[in-house]
Design an enzyme around this catalytic site. Sequence first.
Site, PDB file in Angstrom:
ATOM      1  N   GLU A   1       0.886  -1.173   0.000  1.00 33.12           N
ATOM      2  CA  GLU A   1       0.000   0.000   0.000  1.00 33.12           C
ATOM      3  C   GLU A   1       0.915   1.212   0.000  1.00 33.12           C
ATOM      4  O   GLU A   1       1.465   1.584   1.038  1.00 33.12           O
ATOM      5  CB  GLU A   1      -0.894  -0.006   1.258  1.00 33.12           C
ATOM      6  CG  GLU A   1      -1.844  -1.195   1.346  1.00 33.12           C
ATOM      7  CD  GLU A   1      -3.089  -1.032   0.474  1.00 33.12           C
ATOM      8  OE1 GLU A   1      -3.260   0.039  -0.135  1.00 33.12           O
ATOM      9  OE2 GLU A   1      -3.891  -1.980   0.404  1.00 33.12           O
TER      10      GLU A   1
ATOM     11  N   CYS B   1      -2.215   9.710   2.461  1.00 35.63           N
ATOM     12  CA  CYS B   1      -1.737   9.081   1.224  1.00 35.63           C
ATOM     13  C   CYS B   1      -2.636   9.389   0.036  1.00 35.63           C
ATOM     14  O   CYS B   1      -2.165   9.472  -1.082  1.00 35.63           O
ATOM     15  CB  CYS B   1      -1.621   7.570   1.418  1.00 35.63           C
ATOM     16  SG  CYS B   1      -3.158   6.782   1.885  1.00 35.63           S
TER      17      CYS B   1
HETATM   18  P1  NAD Z   1       8.202   4.910   4.883  1.00 30.64           P
HETATM   19  O1  NAD Z   1       8.199   4.086   3.666  1.00 30.64           O
HETATM   20  O2  NAD Z   1       9.351   5.812   5.126  1.00 30.64           O
HETATM   21  O3  NAD Z   1       8.091   3.993   6.197  1.00 30.64           O
HETATM   22  C1  NAD Z   1       7.085   3.018   6.361  1.00 30.64           C
HETATM   23  C2  NAD Z   1       7.582   1.938   7.300  1.00 30.64           C
HETATM   24  O4  NAD Z   1       8.721   1.311   6.731  1.00 30.64           O
HETATM   25  C3  NAD Z   1       8.009   2.439   8.684  1.00 30.64           C
HETATM   26  O5  NAD Z   1       7.560   1.522   9.646  1.00 30.64           O
HETATM   27  C4  NAD Z   1       9.523   2.454   8.607  1.00 30.64           C
HETATM   28  O6  NAD Z   1      10.151   2.182   9.839  1.00 30.64           O
HETATM   29  C5  NAD Z   1       9.821   1.330   7.621  1.00 30.64           C
HETATM   30  N1  NAD Z   1      11.023   1.597   6.825  1.00 30.64           N
HETATM   31  C6  NAD Z   1      11.531   2.789   6.470  1.00 30.64           C
HETATM   32  N2  NAD Z   1      12.618   2.630   5.713  1.00 30.64           N
HETATM   33  C7  NAD Z   1      12.822   1.299   5.594  1.00 30.64           C
HETATM   34  C8  NAD Z   1      13.795   0.505   4.934  1.00 30.64           C
HETATM   35  N3  NAD Z   1      14.781   1.041   4.251  1.00 30.64           N
HETATM   36  N4  NAD Z   1      13.678  -0.836   5.016  1.00 30.64           N
HETATM   37  C9  NAD Z   1      12.678  -1.400   5.699  1.00 30.64           C
HETATM   38  N5  NAD Z   1      11.734  -0.698   6.356  1.00 30.64           N
HETATM   39  C10 NAD Z   1      11.792   0.638   6.305  1.00 30.64           C
HETATM   40  O7  NAD Z   1       6.823   5.728   4.855  1.00 30.64           O
HETATM   41  P2  NAD Z   1       6.292   6.779   5.893  1.00 30.64           P
HETATM   42  O8  NAD Z   1       7.086   8.032   5.769  1.00 30.64           O
HETATM   43  O9  NAD Z   1       6.158   6.159   7.225  1.00 30.64           O
HETATM   44  O10 NAD Z   1       4.810   7.025   5.334  1.00 30.64           O
HETATM   45  C11 NAD Z   1       4.533   7.902   4.305  1.00 30.64           C
HETATM   46  C12 NAD Z   1       4.329   7.179   2.991  1.00 30.64           C
HETATM   47  O11 NAD Z   1       3.394   6.144   3.146  1.00 30.64           O
HETATM   48  C13 NAD Z   1       3.751   8.083   1.921  1.00 30.64           C
HETATM   49  O12 NAD Z   1       4.368   7.800   0.702  1.00 30.64           O
HETATM   50  C14 NAD Z   1       2.296   7.697   1.871  1.00 30.64           C
HETATM   51  O13 NAD Z   1       1.655   7.974   0.665  1.00 30.64           O
HETATM   52  C15 NAD Z   1       2.370   6.247   2.153  1.00 30.64           C
HETATM   53  N6  NAD Z   1       1.115   5.757   2.680  1.00 30.64           N
HETATM   54  C16 NAD Z   1       0.371   4.915   1.920  1.00 30.64           C
HETATM   55  C17 NAD Z   1      -0.862   4.483   2.383  1.00 30.64           C
HETATM   56  C18 NAD Z   1      -1.731   3.559   1.583  1.00 30.64           C
HETATM   57  O14 NAD Z   1      -2.681   3.023   2.148  1.00 30.64           O
HETATM   58  N7  NAD Z   1      -1.476   3.342   0.309  1.00 30.64           N
HETATM   59  C19 NAD Z   1      -1.307   4.898   3.639  1.00 30.64           C
HETATM   60  C20 NAD Z   1      -0.502   5.749   4.371  1.00 30.64           C
HETATM   61  C21 NAD Z   1       0.703   6.171   3.897  1.00 30.64           C
END
Ligand code: NAD
Length: 465
Positions: free
Chosen positions: A210, A244
Amino acid sequence: MDHITSIFNAQQVYKYTLRKNNVSERIAKLKQLKTSIKNSEALIYAALQSDLRKSAFESAVTELLFVYGELDFAIKNLGAWMAPKRVGKTLSNPFAKNRLYYEPKGVCLIIAPWNYPFQLIMSPLISAIAAGNCVMMKPSELSPETSKVVSKIIADTFETQEVACFEGDVEVSSALLKLPFDHIFFTGSTAVGKVVMEAAAKNLSSVTLELGGKSPTIIDETANLAKAATKIAWGKLVNSGQTCIAPDYVFVHQQQVDEFIGLYKAAATKMYFKSEANINPDAYGKIINAKHFERINHLVSDAVAKGATINWGGNADAQTQTIDPVVLTHVPTDAKVMEEEIFGPLLPIVAYTNLDDTIFQINAKSKPLALYIFSESSKNTNYIIKNTSAGGTCVNDVLVHIANPKLPFGGVNGSGLGSSHGVYGFINFSHERAIVFQRKIDFNKMVYPPYVGKDWVLKMLSKLM
Ligand code: NAD
């Protein structure tokens, strides 16, 4: 990270017990989870206030009620979802009984982001439990107070061999991703989604991704501009734009740009300001941290440096991590604000004269998570839908498609793979197992060797198929 491996190993054993659970046993677990959440409501509200300055009202609507809705929907429908589905026979095998069984995937990993930090970890958890899985989950380190409460709820409700929560950052996430999960459900950025899919590929774990991206909005000349402005102001500014599926940028017909900006300012001021110049902190959230605060401000300065005009807003208070709503026009396509997901309260307006230009510009980017259309013309609406692709779409509204558990929620390619909510979430956490019960009488022997003298069988099968 030894504790991660030892809990993973325990879940690998327990999944064989859990998969035998019947409907009532799974419903009992969902009810147990609901009770634990109910008992923790005060903690959840306080945590969301602390992490994101979410008001109790907004937290209720966008986080808690959402989760209760998913829980109640699953509790009500789980019997029907779990029941084996009848599948039609084939003419070549007319006596067999064909069924589709939904079996749990096994041990699943859920990784969540910070922007709706309660809802986005609980909603997939509900689907995973409904589908009969063991779960290891990692909430976001950027919303630490909510992550703490989530962790406490899980520890109070489940044995770690069934559901275990691991707080922590990328290091914890990376350690989890090394393990051969049966399924990984990741919500977060597209960039990290690729890291997750690469890790999953090493173990051939299935994935639901997602993700995010830029969700465009088209307002055509026939639209009710005032309604569009109000809905876009709400969808853009709820949670300070950190949503998002927030409308990321808006196409407005060239002749209506000024009118739209006036209406947008008025609507946003009414909803999110105490007075003309002062944000209402009870309604308007804060930016999650200093890094994102800087990132969003940089999007504005980069756009201005490349020739964009700030039509409204621009105040940013580092102490409270608040960025007032911003409207931008004349934004060049190479400005970062038009290339990256904004995830903040900035609204670039792209003036257009020909609807095909908007479609061309949308299709030139990655397929969006959401695409919004404001129009009173069904011809234009259908034309836009037919000529674009998106995870989901609202016509004359924004965001609300996420709130119907009867609709799948998810992206497409760059904005995600697979879907969540309701039965779609249940299916994502299940393996759809094909089962044929053969009867005593069957015709299959006809195709067994030796093949001499069986030309008539081929002829008959070609006719039947
Ligand atoms: P992110 O990808 O930075 O982090 C998400 C999760 O992944 C966190 O728990 C983080 O600790 C982990 N993570 C971060 N870097 C990682 C890596 N290199 N390897 C493994 N795990 C890692 O995203 P965010 O900043 O927490 O959230 C914002 C993003 O999420 C935006 O792009 C938003 O659009 C998206 N989002 C999507 C939905 C959806 O339902 N499609 C919902 C909410 C947010």
